[in-house]
Write a protein that holds these residues in place. Sequence first.
Motif, PDB file in Angstrom:
ATOM      1  N   TRP A  93       0.836  -1.198   0.000  1.00 47.47           N
ATOM      2  CA  TRP A  93       0.000   0.000   0.000  1.00 47.47           C
ATOM      3  C   TRP A  93       0.872   1.250   0.000  1.00 47.47           C
ATOM      4  CZ3 TRP A  93      -2.809   2.148   4.825  1.00 47.47           C
ATOM      5  CH2 TRP A  93      -3.755   3.102   4.453  1.00 47.47           C
ATOM      6  N   GLU A  94       0.520   2.220  -0.817  1.00 50.61           N
ATOM      7  CA  GLU A  94       1.325   3.431  -0.963  1.00 50.61           C
ATOM      8  C   GLU A  94       1.486   4.213   0.346  1.00 50.61           C
ATOM      9  OE1 GLU A  94      -0.367   6.322  -3.647  1.00 50.61           O
ATOM     10  OE2 GLU A  94      -2.341   6.179  -2.710  1.00 50.61           O
ATOM     11  N   ARG A  95       0.571   4.016   1.296  1.00 54.43           N
ATOM     12  CA  ARG A  95       0.674   4.730   2.575  1.00 54.43           C
ATOM     13  C   ARG A  95       1.249   3.864   3.706  1.00 54.43           C
ATOM     14  NH1 ARG A  95      -4.886   7.855   3.480  1.00 54.43           N
ATOM     15  NH2 ARG A  95      -5.769   5.857   2.867  1.00 54.43           N
ATOM     16  N   ASN A  96       1.699   2.656   3.374  1.00 53.48           N
ATOM     17  CA  ASN A  96       2.307   1.793   4.382  1.00 53.48           C
ATOM     18  C   ASN A  96       3.825   1.989   4.343  1.00 53.48           C
ATOM     19  OD1 ASN A  96       3.154  -0.187   6.134  1.00 53.48           O
ATOM     20  ND2 ASN A  96       1.750  -1.736   5.358  1.00 53.48           N
ATOM     21  N   PHE A  97       4.264   3.104   4.926  1.00 52.23           N
ATOM     22  CA  PHE A  97       5.668   3.492   4.868  1.00 52.23           C
ATOM     23  C   PHE A  97       6.572   2.528   5.633  1.00 52.23           C
ATOM     24  CE2 PHE A  97       3.066   7.417   4.668  1.00 52.23           C
ATOM     25  CZ  PHE A  97       3.252   7.671   3.319  1.00 52.23           C
ATOM     26  N   LYS A  98       6.067   1.982   6.717  1.00 49.79           N
ATOM     27  CA  LYS A  98       6.850   1.028   7.490  1.00 49.79           C
ATOM     28  C   LYS A  98       7.196  -0.196   6.641  1.00 49.79           C
ATOM     29  CE  LYS A  98       6.666  -1.668  11.774  1.00 49.79           C
ATOM     30  NZ  LYS A  98       5.838  -2.048  12.922  1.00 49.79           N
ATOM     31  N   ALA A  99       6.199  -0.740   5.940  1.00 48.26           N
ATOM     32  CA  ALA A  99       6.439  -1.904   5.079  1.00 48.26           C
ATOM     33  C   ALA A  99       7.342  -1.545   3.906  1.00 48.26           C
ATOM     34  CB  ALA A  99       5.118  -2.474   4.581  1.00 48.26           C
ATOM     35  N   GLN A 100       7.145  -0.376   3.328  1.00 51.65           N
ATOM     36  CA  GLN A 100       7.998   0.044   2.210  1.00 51.65           C
ATOM     37  C   GLN A 100       9.460   0.089   2.641  1.00 51.65           C
ATOM     38  OE1 GLN A 100       6.485   3.765   0.687  1.00 51.65           O
ATOM     39  NE2 GLN A 100       4.427   2.924   0.555  1.00 51.65           N
ATOM     40  N   ASN A 101       9.718   0.665   3.805  1.00 53.00           N
ATOM     41  CA  ASN A 101      11.100   0.742   4.305  1.00 53.00           C
ATOM     42  C   ASN A 101      11.655  -0.643   4.608  1.00 53.00           C
ATOM     43  OD1 ASN A 101      11.276   3.543   4.130  1.00 53.00           O
ATOM     44  ND2 ASN A 101      10.412   3.837   6.158  1.00 53.00           N
ATOM     45  N   PHE A 102      10.809  -1.518   5.140  1.00 56.09           N
ATOM     46  CA  PHE A 102      11.207  -2.893   5.422  1.00 56.09           C
ATOM     47  C   PHE A 102      11.669  -3.578   4.140  1.00 56.09           C
ATOM     48  CE2 PHE A 102       9.711  -7.380   5.626  1.00 56.09           C
ATOM     49  CZ  PHE A 102      10.565  -7.852   6.614  1.00 56.09           C
ATOM     50  N   TYR A 103      10.868  -3.509   3.082  1.00 55.84           N
ATOM     51  CA  TYR A 103      11.218  -4.181   1.832  1.00 55.84           C
ATOM     52  C   TYR A 103      12.441  -3.549   1.173  1.00 55.84           C
ATOM     53  CZ  TYR A 103       6.759  -6.541   2.387  1.00 55.84           C
ATOM     54  OH  TYR A 103       5.726  -7.297   2.883  1.00 55.84           O
ATOM     55  N   LYS A 104      12.586  -2.253   1.322  1.00 60.76           N
ATOM     56  CA  LYS A 104      13.750  -1.568   0.751  1.00 60.76           C
ATOM     57  C   LYS A 104      15.047  -2.093   1.370  1.00 60.76           C
ATOM     58  CE  LYS A 104      15.537   2.998  -0.263  1.00 60.76           C
ATOM     59  NZ  LYS A 104      15.327   4.450  -0.154  1.00 60.76           N
ATOM     60  N   GLN A 105      15.000  -2.428   2.655  1.00 58.14           N
ATOM     61  CA  GLN A 105      16.182  -2.980   3.330  1.00 58.14           C
ATOM     62  C   GLN A 105      16.648  -4.282   2.687  1.00 58.14           C
ATOM     63  OE1 GLN A 105      15.324  -3.551   7.476  1.00 58.14           O
ATOM     64  NE2 GLN A 105      14.787  -1.407   7.804  1.00 58.14           N
ATOM     65  N   PHE A 106      15.753  -4.973   2.023  1.00 58.18           N
ATOM     66  CA  PHE A 106      16.069  -6.253   1.394  1.00 58.18           C
ATOM     67  C   PHE A 106      16.292  -6.125  -0.105  1.00 58.18           C
ATOM     68  CE2 PHE A 106      14.188  -7.302   5.398  1.00 58.18           C
ATOM     69  CZ  PHE A 106      14.978  -8.338   5.844  1.00 58.18           C
ATOM     70  N   GLY A 107      16.415  -4.886  -0.569  1.00 58.54           N
ATOM     71  CA  GLY A 107      16.757  -4.658  -1.971  1.00 58.54           C
ATOM     72  C   GLY A 107      15.586  -4.559  -2.934  1.00 58.54           C
ATOM     73  N   PHE A 108      14.362  -4.439  -2.426  1.00 64.33           N
ATOM     74  CA  PHE A 108      13.212  -4.281  -3.304  1.00 64.33           C
ATOM     75  C   PHE A 108      13.143  -2.843  -3.804  1.00 64.33           C
ATOM     76  CE2 PHE A 108      11.966  -8.190  -1.310  1.00 64.33           C
ATOM     77  CZ  PHE A 108      11.190  -8.842  -2.259  1.00 64.33           C
ATOM     78  N   GLU A 109      12.787  -2.699  -5.084  1.00 66.68           N
ATOM     79  CA  GLU A 109      12.655  -1.385  -5.704  1.00 66.68           C
ATOM     80  C   GLU A 109      11.295  -1.281  -6.386  1.00 66.68           C
ATOM     81  OE1 GLU A 109      15.964  -1.423  -8.407  1.00 66.68           O
ATOM     82  OE2 GLU A 109      17.338  -0.700  -6.862  1.00 66.68           O
ATOM     83  N   ARG A 110      10.748  -0.087  -6.376  1.00 67.18           N
ATOM     84  CA  ARG A 110       9.449   0.153  -7.013  1.00 67.18           C
ATOM     85  C   ARG A 110       9.601   0.081  -8.527  1.00 67.18           C
ATOM     86  NH1 ARG A 110       5.921   5.701  -6.361  1.00 67.18           N
ATOM     87  NH2 ARG A 110       4.222   5.074  -7.713  1.00 67.18           N
TER      88      ARG A 110
END
Length: 176
Positions: free
Chosen positions: A131-148
Amino acid sequence: MLVKVNAKEFQFLRTLEVETYGDTFGAYISDDDLEDYYQTVLSPEQVQKDLENQESETYFVLDHDQEVCGFLKFNWGKAQTESVEMNNAFEIQRIYVKNEHHGKGYGKEMLLFALQEAQKRGFDWAWLGVWERNFKAQNFYKQFGFERFSEHHFITGETVDTDWLLRKHLKEDPQA
């Protein structure tokens, strides 16, 4: 520890899915729209059908007392929720942890397991929606190398939200 959910456990899984979805999004979605989602996407019949799909797997994550703390669902092939422009892709569809178990590392355990499974099975890409407003999850996935790489609309009854689609090219180290 993760254990694969079998088809006979569909009702327990459904109860967990309804609980965690409501806890996560209930404050942002009307009760009518939530109920619609529960009766369609998370209906007992649909949950059972998902568990029987040969291109999808669901796992419970357990604590040291063997209590279910959350669940993980991933898909490949035709079971993926949408067509993405990546060859040989593996979708991580759901990672949910019960509220009382947040912050204990279960989400990380499930994500690492999913990435390891994707690599073991020879997939080139892992992807998911957040979800675009789930910043916590976005940051979590970014730590593992996920990119939009894209976005789509996620519809719950009359509620239309935007999910960001994130992807990770799989290498030897799933944390790289």
